[in-house]
Design a protein around this motif. Structure first.
Motif, PDB file in Angstrom:
ATOM      1  N   ALA A 149      -3.971  -6.317   1.125  1.00  0.00           N
ATOM      2  CA  ALA A 149      -3.340  -4.996   1.387  1.00  0.00           C
ATOM      3  C   ALA A 149      -2.743  -4.053   0.394  1.00  0.00           C
ATOM      4  O   ALA A 149      -3.085  -2.760   0.168  1.00  0.00           O
ATOM      5  CB  ALA A 149      -2.192  -5.219   2.905  1.00  0.00           C
ATOM      6  N   CYS A 159      -4.464  -0.695  -1.244  1.00  0.00           N
ATOM      7  CA  CYS A 159      -3.656   0.738  -1.005  1.00  0.00           C
ATOM      8  C   CYS A 159      -3.137   0.741  -2.551  1.00  0.00           C
ATOM      9  O   CYS A 159      -2.718   2.134  -2.677  1.00  0.00           O
ATOM     10  CB  CYS A 159      -2.499   0.437  -0.139  1.00  0.00           C
ATOM     11  SG  CYS A 159      -2.862   0.381   1.543  1.00  0.00           S
ATOM     12  N   CYS A 181       0.012   4.394   2.229  1.00  0.00           N
ATOM     13  CA  CYS A 181      -1.094   3.706   2.715  1.00  0.00           C
ATOM     14  C   CYS A 181      -0.460   2.242   3.385  1.00  0.00           C
ATOM     15  O   CYS A 181      -1.024   1.908   4.395  1.00  0.00           O
ATOM     16  CB  CYS A 181      -1.836   3.332   1.589  1.00  0.00           C
ATOM     17  SG  CYS A 181      -3.311   2.451   1.899  1.00  0.00           S
ATOM     18  N   GLU A 209       0.762   2.305   6.793  1.00  0.00           N
ATOM     19  CA  GLU A 209      -0.351   2.634   7.968  1.00  0.00           C
ATOM     20  C   GLU A 209      -0.868   1.122   8.034  1.00  0.00           C
ATOM     21  O   GLU A 209      -1.742   1.067   9.249  1.00  0.00           O
ATOM     22  CB  GLU A 209      -1.460   3.461   7.284  1.00  0.00           C
ATOM     23  CG  GLU A 209      -0.981   5.114   7.335  1.00  0.00           C
ATOM     24  CD  GLU A 209      -2.019   5.633   6.655  1.00  0.00           C
ATOM     25  OE1 GLU A 209      -2.910   5.245   6.333  1.00  0.00           O
ATOM     26  OE2 GLU A 209      -1.769   7.065   6.632  1.00  0.00           O
ATOM     27  N   LYS A 210      -0.634   0.168   7.238  1.00  0.00           N
ATOM     28  CA  LYS A 210      -1.392  -1.020   7.357  1.00  0.00           C
ATOM     29  C   LYS A 210      -0.453  -2.134   8.094  1.00  0.00           C
ATOM     30  O   LYS A 210      -0.456  -3.318   8.004  1.00  0.00           O
ATOM     31  CB  LYS A 210      -1.763  -1.654   5.844  1.00  0.00           C
ATOM     32  CG  LYS A 210      -2.561  -0.764   5.161  1.00  0.00           C
ATOM     33  CD  LYS A 210      -4.147  -0.780   5.822  1.00  0.00           C
ATOM     34  CE  LYS A 210      -4.945   0.138   5.015  1.00  0.00           C
ATOM     35  NZ  LYS A 210      -6.101   0.469   5.542  1.00  0.00           N
ATOM     36  N   THR A 238       1.431  -4.531  10.916  1.00  0.00           N
ATOM     37  CA  THR A 238       0.543  -5.493  11.685  1.00  0.00           C
ATOM     38  C   THR A 238       1.176  -5.949  12.844  1.00  0.00           C
ATOM     39  O   THR A 238       0.476  -6.676  13.729  1.00  0.00           O
ATOM     40  CB  THR A 238       0.296  -6.846  10.663  1.00  0.00           C
ATOM     41  OG1 THR A 238       1.552  -7.606  10.569  1.00  0.00           O
ATOM     42  CG2 THR A 238      -0.559  -6.581   9.542  1.00  0.00           C
ATOM     43  N   ARG A 259       4.924  -4.858   8.607  1.00  0.00           N
ATOM     44  CA  ARG A 259       3.754  -5.507   8.096  1.00  0.00           C
ATOM     45  C   ARG A 259       4.143  -7.095   7.655  1.00  0.00           C
ATOM     46  O   ARG A 259       4.734  -7.259   6.576  1.00  0.00           O
ATOM     47  CB  ARG A 259       3.307  -4.989   6.890  1.00  0.00           C
ATOM     48  CG  ARG A 259       2.099  -5.423   6.147  1.00  0.00           C
ATOM     49  CD  ARG A 259       1.400  -4.412   5.211  1.00  0.00           C
ATOM     50  NE  ARG A 259       2.207  -4.335   3.965  1.00  0.00           N
ATOM     51  CZ  ARG A 259       1.974  -5.115   2.846  1.00  0.00           C
ATOM     52  NH1 ARG A 259       0.868  -6.281   2.917  1.00  0.00           N
ATOM     53  NH2 ARG A 259       2.508  -5.030   1.727  1.00  0.00           N
ATOM     54  N   HIS A 297     -10.443  -4.235   1.712  1.00  0.00           N
ATOM     55  CA  HIS A 297      -9.612  -4.710   2.839  1.00  0.00           C
ATOM     56  C   HIS A 297      -9.339  -3.903   4.030  1.00  0.00           C
ATOM     57  O   HIS A 297      -9.735  -2.754   3.946  1.00  0.00           O
ATOM     58  CB  HIS A 297      -8.101  -4.776   2.090  1.00  0.00           C
ATOM     59  CG  HIS A 297      -6.927  -4.897   2.971  1.00  0.00           C
ATOM     60  ND1 HIS A 297      -6.279  -3.977   3.548  1.00  0.00           N
ATOM     61  CD2 HIS A 297      -6.436  -6.087   3.453  1.00  0.00           C
ATOM     62  CE1 HIS A 297      -5.325  -4.451   4.419  1.00  0.00           C
ATOM     63  NE2 HIS A 297      -5.527  -5.682   4.187  1.00  0.00           N
ATOM     64  N   VAL A 324      -7.549  -3.522   8.117  1.00  0.00           N
ATOM     65  CA  VAL A 324      -6.666  -3.997   9.344  1.00  0.00           C
ATOM     66  C   VAL A 324      -7.378  -3.499  10.520  1.00  0.00           C
ATOM     67  O   VAL A 324      -7.059  -2.172  10.688  1.00  0.00           O
ATOM     68  CB  VAL A 324      -5.159  -3.548   8.975  1.00  0.00           C
ATOM     69  CG1 VAL A 324      -4.402  -3.745  10.075  1.00  0.00           C
ATOM     70  CG2 VAL A 324      -4.645  -4.151   7.747  1.00  0.00           C
ATOM     71  N   THR A 327      -7.656  -1.724  13.848  1.00  0.00           N
ATOM     72  CA  THR A 327      -6.914  -1.283  14.830  1.00  0.00           C
ATOM     73  C   THR A 327      -7.210  -1.867  16.124  1.00  0.00           C
ATOM     74  O   THR A 327      -8.508  -2.452  16.286  1.00  0.00           O
ATOM     75  CB  THR A 327      -6.954   0.045  14.763  1.00  0.00           C
ATOM     76  OG1 THR A 327      -8.184   0.862  15.270  1.00  0.00           O
ATOM     77  CG2 THR A 327      -6.515   0.867  13.477  1.00  0.00           C
ATOM     78  N   ASN A 376      -5.772  -9.307   9.240  1.00  0.00           N
ATOM     79  CA  ASN A 376      -6.318  -8.557   7.844  1.00  0.00           C
ATOM     80  C   ASN A 376      -7.847  -9.174   7.615  1.00  0.00           C
ATOM     81  O   ASN A 376      -7.999 -10.253   8.179  1.00  0.00           O
ATOM     82  CB  ASN A 376      -5.491  -9.105   6.752  1.00  0.00           C
ATOM     83  CG  ASN A 376      -3.976  -8.359   6.791  1.00  0.00           C
ATOM     84  OD1 ASN A 376      -4.015  -7.216   6.104  1.00  0.00           O
ATOM     85  ND2 ASN A 376      -3.076  -8.770   7.372  1.00  0.00           N
TER      86      ASN A 376
END
Length: 353
Positions: free
Chosen positions: A275, A279, A285, A288-289, A291, A297, A316, A318, A320, A347
């Motif tokens: 990640a 990013c 960024c 926004e990733k 988890t 995260r 990469h 994630v 949604t 991921n």
């Protein structure tokens, strides 16, 4: 939960999708949709990691729709080569997942769990999550198992049992926090890879921040090369740390365990966080990733090469929950929009030799 069913309007009559099974496989697959193909590139492996929360279904105490993630994977360019999974109930549920993956992707998958029959001691949701263990899964048409011999293929994450001594870390006893590793031979790339799945404890001591994350990160780094597994050309690890990379998630106030792990931050463990690489270290960024819980995260895909340097990772993702819903809709014609594939977002990345 409210169920949303999609259909098509034909001559003024609403007709449901012809794909009525919970997952469409084989000849039932839509010919109009381009699905994932086997990865035959010798330079990288397609890897995913996910806390699958005991494969939730609509009828459980904590309902979900775990097949949504499978549908998402089917709509990507490549099928999973390696899938690092946390929180299965044991060998029986691993066998179920392997069977369903074969039905989804049209080829055989194999795997190994940390404990075939884990001890009870799960989290919330009652009996649905009483038993928890972790697994490494691989695509059998590309990868062969070379080594994953119990008990040397597993290790116990540490915790701090005394709330008054949050830095006193000892091995835990929970099955859910026992990691597992496998040494695999990649016949396409003619390389060896050690793959590991891990799950660290959630603790109220230390403010619920996982006071032993730093020691667990060091143990993860060591375990990948111990007991005969240190002969690989590539090392990949995926797991649920229950400890974020930074205290503000999208900020750069990195936690100690994460600084030690991330080779791009000078960490001694030399991992590349897929990640972070995707990013390029950008805080917005990374925010926004997330988890877990819309903000944190705490699930990571980590990789380094045989020289203990960060491995190259690309593409990469994630996935949604909405993307999982949309993939289900695309492939089956219906989806329950109220159910997510897990409490955790997964991921995925290409991990290069």
């Amino acid at each position: 939960m409210r169920k949303r069913t999609y259909g098509v309007l034909v001559a003024g009559v609403l007709v449901g999708s012809v794909l009525t099974a919970p997952y469409a496989t084989g000849n039932e697959r839509s010919r109009a949709v381009e699905e994932a193909v086997p990865n035959q590139d010798p330079g990288f492996l397609q890897v995913y990691e996910a806390n699958v929360e005991n494969l939730p279904t609509s009828s459980e105490n904590c309902p979900g729709d775990w097949h949504d993630l499978m549908y998402y994977m089917r709509l990507q360019q490549y099928r999973p080569d390696i899938y690092l999974v946390q929180q299965l109930s044991g060998q029986k549920q691993l066998d179920l997942l392997l069977t369903r993956m074969e039905e989804h992707f049209g080829e055989k998958y194999e795997g190994v769990v940390a404990e075939a029959n884990p001890k009870p001691g799960g989290g919330v949701c009652g009996s649905d999550k009483t038993y928890q263990t972790n697994a490494v899964i691989w695509r059998a048409d590309r990868l062969d198992l070379k080594l994953s011999q119990s008990p040397e293929n597993r290790w116990q994450a540490q915790h701090a049992p005394d709330p008054d001594r949050p830095d006193h870390c000892v091995n835990g006893t929970s099955s859910r926090t026992k990691g597992v590793k496998a040494l695999l031979h990649d016949r396409v790339g003619n390389k060896d890879v050690t793959a590991a799945s891990f799950h660290w404890p959630t603790q109220k001591s230390g403010g619920g921040t996982g006071p032993c994350a730093t020691s667990n990160a060091g143990e993860l780094s060591n375990e990948l090369t111990e007991d005969g597994y240190g002969v690989a050309d590539l090392y990949v690890a995926g797991g649920d740390t229950n400890r974020a990379a930074s205290s503000t998630n999208g900020g750069s106030d990195w936690t100690t365990w994460y600084k030690n792990s991330n080779g791009d931050l000078g960490g001694a463990h030399g991992f590349r966080d897929a990640a972070y690489a995707g990013c390029e270290g950008d805080a917005a960024c990374l925010g926004e990733k997330w988890t877990f819980d819309g903000a944190r995260r705490i699930d990571f895909l980590l990789a380094r090469n045989g020289d203990s340097e960060p491995a190259t990772t690309t593409h990469h993702v994630v996935p949604t929950f909405d993307e999982g819903d949309q993939a289900d809709l695309t492939l089956t014609g219906s989806d329950n929009e109220d159910l997510d594939y897990s409490d955790h977002r997964a991921n995925g990345a290409r991990v290069h030799y």
